[in-house]
Structures are given as C-alpha cells and as structure tokens.
Design a protein around this motif. Sequence first.
Motif, PDB file in Angstrom:
ATOM      1  N   GLY A  55       0.819  -1.205   0.000  1.00 50.66           N
ATOM      2  CA  GLY A  55       0.000   0.000   0.000  1.00 50.66           C
ATOM      3  C   GLY A  55       0.850   1.252   0.000  1.00 50.66           C
ATOM      4  N   ALA A  56       0.536   2.195  -0.881  1.00 50.58           N
ATOM      5  CA  ALA A  56       1.315   3.431  -1.018  1.00 50.58           C
ATOM      6  C   ALA A  56       1.318   4.232   0.279  1.00 50.58           C
ATOM      7  CB  ALA A  56       0.772   4.286  -2.157  1.00 50.58           C
ATOM      8  N   ARG A  57       0.197   4.284   0.955  1.00 51.35           N
ATOM      9  CA  ARG A  57       0.106   5.057   2.204  1.00 51.35           C
ATOM     10  C   ARG A  57       0.245   4.178   3.437  1.00 51.35           C
ATOM     11  NH1 ARG A  57      -5.106   8.709   1.261  1.00 51.35           N
ATOM     12  NH2 ARG A  57      -5.447   7.383  -0.512  1.00 51.35           N
ATOM     13  N   SER A  58      -0.367   3.008   3.410  1.00 49.31           N
ATOM     14  CA  SER A  58      -0.410   2.167   4.612  1.00 49.31           C
ATOM     15  C   SER A  58       0.842   1.321   4.799  1.00 49.31           C
ATOM     16  CB  SER A  58      -1.621   1.233   4.554  1.00 49.31           C
ATOM     17  OG  SER A  58      -1.426   0.239   3.544  1.00 49.31           O
ATOM     18  N   GLY A  59       1.497   0.950   3.687  1.00 57.18           N
ATOM     19  CA  GLY A  59       2.627   0.037   3.772  1.00 57.18           C
ATOM     20  C   GLY A  59       2.200  -1.408   3.974  1.00 57.18           C
ATOM     21  N   LEU A  60       0.899  -1.665   3.952  1.00 54.79           N
ATOM     22  CA  LEU A  60       0.373  -3.012   4.159  1.00 54.79           C
ATOM     23  C   LEU A  60       0.217  -3.742   2.832  1.00 54.79           C
ATOM     24  CD1 LEU A  60      -2.418  -2.165   6.771  1.00 54.79           C
ATOM     25  CD2 LEU A  60      -0.157  -3.167   7.215  1.00 54.79           C
ATOM     26  N   THR A  75       7.842 -14.241 -18.838  1.00 57.48           N
ATOM     27  CA  THR A  75       8.425 -13.633 -17.635  1.00 57.48           C
ATOM     28  C   THR A  75       8.036 -12.166 -17.495  1.00 57.48           C
ATOM     29  OG1 THR A  75      10.489 -13.063 -18.756  1.00 57.48           O
ATOM     30  CG2 THR A  75      10.402 -15.213 -17.637  1.00 57.48           C
ATOM     31  N   SER A  76       7.119 -11.698 -18.374  1.00 55.10           N
ATOM     32  CA  SER A  76       6.619 -10.334 -18.229  1.00 55.10           C
ATOM     33  C   SER A  76       5.155 -10.286 -18.648  1.00 55.10           C
ATOM     34  CB  SER A  76       7.463  -9.337 -19.026  1.00 55.10           C
ATOM     35  OG  SER A  76       7.306  -9.530 -20.403  1.00 55.10           O
ATOM     36  N   TRP A  77       4.462  -9.306 -18.073  1.00 58.21           N
ATOM     37  CA  TRP A  77       3.033  -9.138 -18.288  1.00 58.21           C
ATOM     38  C   TRP A  77       2.736  -7.651 -18.362  1.00 58.21           C
ATOM     39  CZ3 TRP A  77       5.518 -12.212 -14.908  1.00 58.21           C
ATOM     40  CH2 TRP A  77       5.264 -13.588 -14.937  1.00 58.21           C
ATOM     41  N   LEU A  78       1.673  -7.284 -19.094  1.00 54.74           N
ATOM     42  CA  LEU A  78       1.187  -5.917 -19.088  1.00 54.74           C
ATOM     43  C   LEU A  78      -0.036  -5.845 -18.187  1.00 54.74           C
ATOM     44  CD1 LEU A  78       1.397  -4.908 -22.858  1.00 54.74           C
ATOM     45  CD2 LEU A  78       2.921  -4.218 -20.991  1.00 54.74           C
ATOM     46  N   LEU A  79      -0.074  -4.816 -17.352  1.00 56.32           N
ATOM     47  CA  LEU A  79      -1.222  -4.530 -16.499  1.00 56.32           C
ATOM     48  C   LEU A  79      -1.798  -3.194 -16.936  1.00 56.32           C
ATOM     49  CD1 LEU A  79       0.162  -5.418 -12.945  1.00 56.32           C
ATOM     50  CD2 LEU A  79      -1.126  -6.883 -14.518  1.00 56.32           C
ATOM     51  N   VAL A  80      -3.121  -3.121 -17.018  1.00 50.53           N
ATOM     52  CA  VAL A  80      -3.812  -1.940 -17.522  1.00 50.53           C
ATOM     53  C   VAL A  80      -4.613  -1.303 -16.393  1.00 50.53           C
ATOM     54  CG1 VAL A  80      -5.447  -1.097 -19.245  1.00 50.53           C
ATOM     55  CG2 VAL A  80      -4.028  -3.091 -19.744  1.00 50.53           C
ATOM     56  N   SER A  93      -2.490   0.917  -8.889  1.00 50.12           N
ATOM     57  CA  SER A  93      -1.486   1.597  -9.721  1.00 50.12           C
ATOM     58  C   SER A  93      -0.692   2.606  -8.886  1.00 50.12           C
ATOM     59  CB  SER A  93      -2.133   2.249 -10.940  1.00 50.12           C
ATOM     60  OG  SER A  93      -2.890   3.392 -10.608  1.00 50.12           O
ATOM     61  N   HIS A  94      -1.348   3.267  -7.931  1.00 49.68           N
ATOM     62  CA  HIS A  94      -0.630   4.157  -7.009  1.00 49.68           C
ATOM     63  C   HIS A  94       0.360   3.341  -6.175  1.00 49.68           C
ATOM     64  CE1 HIS A  94      -3.160   7.631  -7.840  1.00 49.68           C
ATOM     65  NE2 HIS A  94      -4.214   6.854  -7.725  1.00 49.68           N
ATOM     66  N   ASN A  95      -0.066   2.162  -5.753  1.00 49.34           N
ATOM     67  CA  ASN A  95       0.806   1.296  -4.956  1.00 49.34           C
ATOM     68  C   ASN A  95       2.059   0.906  -5.731  1.00 49.34           C
ATOM     69  OD1 ASN A  95      -1.194   1.404  -2.999  1.00 49.34           O
ATOM     70  ND2 ASN A  95      -1.985  -0.639  -3.423  1.00 49.34           N
ATOM     71  N   LEU A  96       1.893   0.556  -7.011  1.00 48.77           N
ATOM     72  CA  LEU A  96       3.062   0.156  -7.811  1.00 48.77           C
ATOM     73  C   LEU A  96       3.994   1.327  -8.083  1.00 48.77           C
ATOM     74  CD1 LEU A  96       1.709  -2.397 -10.450  1.00 48.77           C
ATOM     75  CD2 LEU A  96       2.996  -2.845  -8.348  1.00 48.77           C
ATOM     76  N   LEU A  97       3.436   2.526  -8.225  1.00 51.19           N
ATOM     77  CA  LEU A  97       4.303   3.696  -8.405  1.00 51.19           C
ATOM     78  C   LEU A  97       5.153   3.936  -7.153  1.00 51.19           C
ATOM     79  CD1 LEU A  97       1.864   6.173 -10.197  1.00 51.19           C
ATOM     80  CD2 LEU A  97       3.837   4.984 -11.200  1.00 51.19           C
ATOM     81  N   ALA A  98       4.558   3.747  -5.985  1.00 53.72           N
ATOM     82  CA  ALA A  98       5.274   3.974  -4.721  1.00 53.72           C
ATOM     83  C   ALA A  98       6.199   2.818  -4.371  1.00 53.72           C
ATOM     84  CB  ALA A  98       4.272   4.197  -3.589  1.00 53.72           C
ATOM     85  N   HIS A  99       5.782   1.604  -4.691  1.00 50.27           N
ATOM     86  CA  HIS A  99       6.535   0.389  -4.327  1.00 50.27           C
ATOM     87  C   HIS A  99       6.499  -0.577  -5.516  1.00 50.27           C
ATOM     88  CE1 HIS A  99       6.448   1.713  -0.139  1.00 50.27           C
ATOM     89  NE2 HIS A  99       5.149   1.939  -0.294  1.00 50.27           N
ATOM     90  N   PRO A 100       7.438  -0.467  -6.459  1.00 49.68           N
ATOM     91  CA  PRO A 100       7.373  -1.281  -7.675  1.00 49.68           C
ATOM     92  C   PRO A 100       7.641  -2.778  -7.479  1.00 49.68           C
ATOM     93  CG  PRO A 100       9.240   0.241  -7.754  1.00 49.68           C
ATOM     94  CD  PRO A 100       8.496   0.542  -6.511  1.00 49.68           C
ATOM     95  N   PRO A 112       7.713 -13.306  -7.772  1.00 48.79           N
ATOM     96  CA  PRO A 112       8.151 -11.943  -7.443  1.00 48.79           C
ATOM     97  C   PRO A 112       8.372 -11.159  -8.737  1.00 48.79           C
ATOM     98  CG  PRO A 112       9.587 -13.605  -6.441  1.00 48.79           C
ATOM     99  CD  PRO A 112       8.695 -14.310  -7.401  1.00 48.79           C
ATOM    100  N   VAL A 113       7.874  -9.927  -8.762  1.00 44.96           N
ATOM    101  CA  VAL A 113       7.975  -9.095  -9.964  1.00 44.96           C
ATOM    102  C   VAL A 113       8.389  -7.674  -9.597  1.00 44.96           C
ATOM    103  CG1 VAL A 113       6.267 -10.408 -11.300  1.00 44.96           C
ATOM    104  CG2 VAL A 113       5.511  -8.478  -9.880  1.00 44.96           C
ATOM    105  N   THR A 114       8.841  -6.963 -10.614  1.00 46.18           N
ATOM    106  CA  THR A 114       9.111  -5.530 -10.506  1.00 46.18           C
ATOM    107  C   THR A 114       8.266  -4.839 -11.566  1.00 46.18           C
ATOM    108  OG1 THR A 114      11.353  -5.958  -9.752  1.00 46.18           O
ATOM    109  CG2 THR A 114      10.898  -3.753 -10.586  1.00 46.18           C
ATOM    110  N   ALA A 115       7.606  -3.766 -11.164  1.00 47.36           N
ATOM    111  CA  ALA A 115       6.714  -3.040 -12.071  1.00 47.36           C
ATOM    112  C   ALA A 115       7.380  -1.773 -12.578  1.00 47.36           C
ATOM    113  CB  ALA A 115       5.425  -2.683 -11.341  1.00 47.36           C
TER     114      ALA A 115
END
Length: 157
Positions: A55-60, A75-80, A93-100, A112-115
Amino acid sequence: MIGVRMVQKVSSTRGFAKVAPHVIPALDRAVHRLTGGRYLLSTQMLPGVILTSTGARSGLPRRTPLACMPEGDGTSWLLVGSNFGRPGHPAWSHNLLAHPDAVISWKGRDVPVTARLLTGQERARAWTALLEFWPPYATYQARVTREIRLFRITEAP
C-alpha cells in the motif's frame, strides 16, 4: 468466436463498468482462495493475476485480482489501469508507483515481480498490442480524460 465478441460488447457497456468493479474482484478473490490459488473466475474472459503490492500510504500488503496480457517468454506481463473506465486511477497503480516490487499469483505460482510504468513510444506500442488483445480497453479510455496507466511487470531475478 461469437462468445468472445459478445463478452467484449457486454464488457464495454456503462452498466458493466458500474457493476464489475464491485463484483468481479470479490468473485475472483473467493475463487482464488477456494481453489488454493489455481484459478480466477475472470480468466474465462482474459488471463489474470492476483497482484500483491505494498500500500502506497499504509505500507500493508494489498491483494488485487487483475486482468493481464502475458508477453513473450512468460516472464513479463502488461497490467492496464483502466479501472473499468471510471475517472480515477485504480489504487493498485498508485501502490506500484510507490513500491514497484510486488508478487503475482500466476497459474497457481507466486512470482516476485518488478513493475515499471510505461511512457512515450513504449507505452504507445504496448497500448496498440493491448487493443488488439482486448478491444474494450479503447471504450474505457474514451470514457475518461486521464491517460490510462500501463505497467510492465517483469519476473524479478
């Protein structure tokens, strides 16, 4: 083929966009839990993953069922970040921007992935491929003034 066209037509309607964000994720989470992570109900329409992001704000940890488009060697995927054509960007999407760094459940396996947020020409190429894969994304984009976020998630080494 008629079944796919009918599903695409229904998924482009405003009624679907109003109901789906509340119903589909709840059903997906339930089916995923009941099958030990092997299935998602929505994969009858599109391939899907369960994204566990921070979570971008909660960290949960936040678990979100999402449609995806697998790419190349698996080994890769697109998310919309279409949010079913609703005005705001989806929370995940906010969560991935803060924690990829995240984890997806893909076909019963935790990966395990990196966004990475796609921009420019890379985004344009991915958007074209996504529209060929699932044309209703064009309807979702037409309903909103924001640019729908596209992420490429790649299996972490």
